[in-house]
Scaffold this motif. Structure first.
Motif, PDB file in Angstrom:
ATOM      1  N   UNK A  23       0.853  -1.190   0.000  1.00  0.00           N
ATOM      2  CA  UNK A  23       0.000   0.000   0.000  1.00  0.00           C
ATOM      3  C   UNK A  23       0.885   1.236   0.000  1.00  0.00           C
ATOM      4  N   UNK A  24       0.412   2.304  -0.567  1.00  0.00           N
ATOM      5  CA  UNK A  24       1.112   3.585  -0.488  1.00  0.00           C
ATOM      6  C   UNK A  24       0.108   4.690  -0.752  1.00  0.00           C
ATOM      7  N   UNK A  25       0.593   5.898  -0.615  1.00  0.00           N
ATOM      8  CA  UNK A  25      -0.264   7.052  -0.893  1.00  0.00           C
ATOM      9  C   UNK A  25      -0.385   7.301  -2.390  1.00  0.00           C
ATOM     10  N   UNK A  26       0.348   6.554  -3.190  1.00  0.00           N
ATOM     11  CA  UNK A  26       0.308   6.732  -4.634  1.00  0.00           C
ATOM     12  C   UNK A  26       1.430   7.601  -5.160  1.00  0.00           C
ATOM     13  N   UNK A  27       2.268   8.108  -4.237  1.00  0.00           N
ATOM     14  CA  UNK A  27       3.322   9.020  -4.704  1.00  0.00           C
ATOM     15  C   UNK A  27       4.704   8.356  -4.745  1.00  0.00           C
ATOM     16  N   UNK A  28       5.022   7.523  -3.781  1.00  0.00           N
ATOM     17  CA  UNK A  28       6.385   6.983  -3.762  1.00  0.00           C
ATOM     18  C   UNK A  28       6.435   5.470  -3.601  1.00  0.00           C
ATOM     19  N   UNK A  29       5.324   4.804  -3.668  1.00  0.00           N
ATOM     20  CA  UNK A  29       5.310   3.352  -3.518  1.00  0.00           C
ATOM     21  C   UNK A  29       5.427   2.934  -2.058  1.00  0.00           C
ATOM     22  N   UNK A  30       5.404   1.648  -1.809  1.00  0.00           N
ATOM     23  CA  UNK A  30       5.384   1.141  -0.437  1.00  0.00           C
ATOM     24  C   UNK A  30       6.756   1.069   0.214  1.00  0.00           C
ATOM     25  N   UNK A  31       7.802   1.383  -0.511  1.00  0.00           N
ATOM     26  CA  UNK A  31       9.149   1.231   0.027  1.00  0.00           C
ATOM     27  C   UNK A  31       9.756  -0.083  -0.436  1.00  0.00           C
ATOM     28  N   UNK A  32      10.934  -0.386   0.084  1.00  0.00           N
ATOM     29  CA  UNK A  32      11.647  -1.579  -0.335  1.00  0.00           C
ATOM     30  C   UNK A  32      10.929  -2.848   0.112  1.00  0.00           C
ATOM     31  N   UNK A  33      10.915  -3.859  -0.744  1.00  0.00           N
ATOM     32  CA  UNK A  33      10.451  -5.206  -0.424  1.00  0.00           C
ATOM     33  C   UNK A  33      11.384  -6.188  -1.120  1.00  0.00           C
ATOM     34  N   UNK A  34      11.867  -7.241  -0.416  1.00  0.00           N
ATOM     35  CA  UNK A  34      12.751  -8.217  -1.053  1.00  0.00           C
ATOM     36  C   UNK A  34      12.026  -8.977  -2.157  1.00  0.00           C
ATOM     37  N   UNK A  35      12.769  -9.328  -3.208  1.00  0.00           N
ATOM     38  CA  UNK A  35      12.159 -10.006  -4.359  1.00  0.00           C
ATOM     39  C   UNK A  35      12.685 -11.418  -4.578  1.00  0.00           C
ATOM     40  N   UNK A  36      13.690 -11.833  -3.794  1.00  0.00           N
ATOM     41  CA  UNK A  36      14.243 -13.176  -3.954  1.00  0.00           C
ATOM     42  C   UNK A  36      14.419 -13.841  -2.594  1.00  0.00           C
ATOM     43  N   UNK A  37      14.557 -15.168  -2.607  1.00  0.00           N
ATOM     44  CA  UNK A  37      14.816 -15.899  -1.363  1.00  0.00           C
ATOM     45  C   UNK A  37      16.120 -15.463  -0.719  1.00  0.00           C
ATOM     46  N   UNK A  38      17.124 -15.168  -1.530  1.00  0.00           N
ATOM     47  CA  UNK A  38      18.420 -14.738  -0.992  1.00  0.00           C
ATOM     48  C   UNK A  38      18.282 -13.409  -0.241  1.00  0.00           C
ATOM     49  N   UNK A  39      17.518 -12.473  -0.796  1.00  0.00           N
ATOM     50  CA  UNK A  39      17.294 -11.198  -0.111  1.00  0.00           C
ATOM     51  C   UNK A  39      16.546 -11.413   1.198  1.00  0.00           C
ATOM     52  N   UNK A  40      15.553 -12.292   1.190  1.00  0.00           N
ATOM     53  CA  UNK A  40      14.813 -12.612   2.411  1.00  0.00           C
ATOM     54  C   UNK A  40      15.748 -13.255   3.427  1.00  0.00           C
ATOM     55  N   UNK A  41      16.524 -14.224   3.001  1.00  0.00           N
ATOM     56  CA  UNK A  41      17.451 -14.941   3.891  1.00  0.00           C
ATOM     57  C   UNK A  41      18.431 -13.971   4.562  1.00  0.00           C
ATOM     58  N   UNK A  42      18.992 -13.032   3.794  1.00  0.00           N
ATOM     59  CA  UNK A  42      19.914 -12.044   4.352  1.00  0.00           C
ATOM     60  C   UNK A  42      19.246 -11.200   5.432  1.00  0.00           C
ATOM     61  N   UNK A  43      18.035 -10.772   5.165  1.00  0.00           N
ATOM     62  CA  UNK A  43      17.330  -9.912   6.115  1.00  0.00           C
ATOM     63  C   UNK A  43      16.883 -10.676   7.362  1.00  0.00           C
TER      64      UNK A  43
END
Length: 79
Positions: A33-53
């Protein structure tokens, strides 16, 4: 059923890596969700990114939701 938000970019059907990452993000309570101006912010897109976080969340004792929302998991928010 989950209201993921209008800014969700749905992964390709066969991209299991992206679907697994998306499932983890949504289970943590993050949405797109966002206000429509800047998006929702960062979200991981791969398992590796999730694993690191997830590793950073354990090491730094921070909520998974906060760790998943960091573009650079090793940098504290606001820096």
């Amino acid at each position: 059923m989950t209201d993921a938000g209008s800014n969700l970019a749905v992964p390709r059907r066969g991209d299991r890596d992206a679907w697994d990452a998306l499932a983890t993000v949504l289970r943590s309570g993050l949405t797109f969700h966002s206000c429509g101006c800047s998006g929702p912010g960062y979200r991981p897109r791969t398992r590796a990114e999730v694993r690191d976080r997830l590793a950073v969340a354990r090491r730094q004792d921070i909520p998974v939701r906060d760790a998943l929302a960091r573009p650079d998991p090793w940098r504290a928010p606001g820096r």
